[in-house]
Design a protein around this motif. Structure first.
Motif, PDB file in Angstrom:
ATOM      1  N   ARG A  94       0.677  -1.264  -0.271  1.00  0.00           N
ATOM      2  CA  ARG A  94      -0.233   0.162  -0.197  1.00  0.00           C
ATOM      3  C   ARG A  94       0.865   1.268   0.023  1.00  0.00           C
ATOM      4  O   ARG A  94       0.660   2.504  -0.401  1.00  0.00           O
ATOM      5  N   ARG A 170      -2.586  -8.032  -0.613  1.00  0.00           N
ATOM      6  CA  ARG A 170      -2.949  -7.323  -0.820  1.00  0.00           C
ATOM      7  C   ARG A 170      -2.379  -5.532  -0.666  1.00  0.00           C
ATOM      8  O   ARG A 170      -1.226  -5.644  -0.891  1.00  0.00           O
ATOM      9  N   MET A 172      -4.277  -3.655  -2.603  1.00  0.00           N
ATOM     10  CA  MET A 172      -3.798  -1.708  -3.980  1.00  0.00           C
ATOM     11  C   MET A 172      -5.017  -2.249  -4.357  1.00  0.00           C
ATOM     12  O   MET A 172      -6.119  -3.153  -3.823  1.00  0.00           O
ATOM     13  N   ARG A 173      -5.826  -1.807  -4.941  1.00  0.00           N
ATOM     14  CA  ARG A 173      -6.795  -2.101  -6.155  1.00  0.00           C
ATOM     15  C   ARG A 173      -6.710  -2.876  -6.899  1.00  0.00           C
ATOM     16  O   ARG A 173      -5.968  -3.070  -7.393  1.00  0.00           O
ATOM     17  N   GLY A 174      -7.678  -3.941  -7.304  1.00  0.00           N
ATOM     18  CA  GLY A 174      -7.636  -5.290  -7.985  1.00  0.00           C
ATOM     19  C   GLY A 174      -7.351  -6.740  -7.498  1.00  0.00           C
ATOM     20  O   GLY A 174      -7.322  -6.958  -6.530  1.00  0.00           O
ATOM     21  N   ARG A 175      -6.755  -7.098  -8.351  1.00  0.00           N
ATOM     22  CA  ARG A 175      -6.582  -8.999  -7.603  1.00  0.00           C
ATOM     23  C   ARG A 175      -5.194  -8.442  -6.687  1.00  0.00           C
ATOM     24  O   ARG A 175      -4.176  -8.147  -6.727  1.00  0.00           O
TER      25      ARG A 175
END
Length: 269
Positions: A94, A170, A172-175
Motif C-alpha cells: 500500500r 493485498r 492495492m485495488r485489484g487482485r
C-alpha cells in the motif's frame, strides 16, 4: 524494557491476530495471566539475544522464559505469525515499498544442536546435523516467504514450495499479488525442468547456468537475498537451531521476517 522490545508499531499490528484468552473462573480464579505484550517481549528477547529459555531474566523482561515459550507455542499453533507477516506485506504494498516484479531466491545452512523434524546431515559441515533456511525476497530484499528443511535438501526442491508459500498480498485495488514476474537464482537452481515449471506459472526464470563464466549480471539483482539472510542472522536465535520442534523454529523465522518488514515501514514514516 517491554516497550523497547515490543514497540507500539509492532504491538498495534500483532494484537489483532492474537487468539482470545479463555475467561477466568469466578471461583478460585488463580493467578493473573502474564499480559500478551510482556510474553511477546520475552519471545523477542530470546530471538535477539539467543539465550536459552531458562535464562530469560524475568526481572528484566517481566516473565519467565517458560511462560514466553508456552505463549510462542500457542501462537504458532494458532497461525499468528503468517497472518502478521501477510498484513505487514500488505502495508508495504500500500505504501509502494514492495516490488514483486523482480524476486530472488536462495538457501542458507545452519547447524542444529538437537534432533527433531527437518534435521539432516549438512553437506558443508562434515555431515553434522543441521537445517536449511529457504528464502524468497523482492527487489528490495523484503522477505516474502521462508521455509525450513533438513540440511541435506537441495535448494531447487524448495523452489515451488516457496512460491506457494507467498501469501495473497493485498494493499492495492485489484487482485492481490501472489507471484513475481521474474525470478533470479544462482547455479544451484540450474535445472531445465524447473525453468519449464516457472514458465508455466507465468514467471520468467533468470537462473545462472553451471559451467559458464561469472559476469552474467544476475548478481546485480540477486545480492539482496544474501543481505536479507544477514538481517535474519542478526537475530542470534536463528544462527543455530536450538528448537527441537520445527514449527517453533519456523514461527521464530516468520516473526523475524515480520520485524524486518516493520523496519522498512518505520524507515518510511
Amino acid at each position: 524494557m517491554t516497550r523497547n522490545l515490543v514497540p507500539d508499531e509492532l504491538w498495534d499490528r500483532i494484537a489483532p491476530p492474537l487468539p482470545a484468552r479463555p475467561a477466568r473462573r469466578h471461583r478460585h480464579p488463580g493467578r493473573l495471566p502474564v499480559p500478551d505484550r510482556v510474553a511477546l517481549a520475552g519471545i523477542i528477547y530470546v530471538l535477539r539475544k539467543g539465550v536459552a529459555w531458562r535464562d530469560v531474566p524475568s526481572t528484566v523482561v517481566g516473565c519467565s522464559g517458560v511462560t514466553a515459550w508456552r505463549r510462542l507455542r500457542d501462537w504458532t499453533e494458532s497461525g499468528v505469525w503468517p497472518r502478521l507477516h501477510a498484513a505487514l506485506l500488505g502495508e508495504l504494498r500500500r505504501a509502494d515499498l514492495l516490488d514483486m516484479d523482480d524476486c530472488a531466491v536462495d538457501g542458507s545452512h545452519i547447524r542444529a544442536l538437537k534432533r527433531g523434524d527437518h534435521v539432516g546431515p549438512l553437506p558443508v559441515d562434515r555431515a553434522r546435523p543441521g537445517s536449511k533456511h529457504h528464502l524468497i525476497v523482492d527487489r528490495h530484499g523484503t522477505p516474502l516467504a521462508i521455509t525450513l528443511t533438513g540440511g541435506n535438501r537441495h535448494d531447487v526442491t524448495q523452489l515451488l514450495p516457496l512460491l506457494d508459500a507467498i501469501p495473497s498480498i493485498r494493499g492495492m485495488r485489484g487482485r492481490p499479488r501472489r507471484k513475481p514476474r521474474r525470478l533470479y537464482a544462482d547455479r544451484g537452481y540450474d535445472f531445465d525442468k524447473y525453468r519449464r515449471l516457472l514458465w508455466e506459472r507465468g514467471i520468467k526464470p533468470l537462473i545462472a547456468r553451471r559451467g559458464e563464466a561469472h559476469g552474467s549480471g544476475l548478481g546485480k539483482v540477486r545480492w539482496v537475498v544474501e543481505r536479507t539472510f544477514a538481517w535474519l542472522h542478526q537475530f542470534k536465535r536463528l544462527r543455530i537451531r536450538y528448537e527441537r520442534r520445527a514449527d517453533i523454529h519456523q514461527g521464530l523465522l516468520q516473526l523475524a521476517c515480520s520485524i524486518i518488514c516493520l523496519r522498512r515501514l518505520r524507515a518510511a514514516f
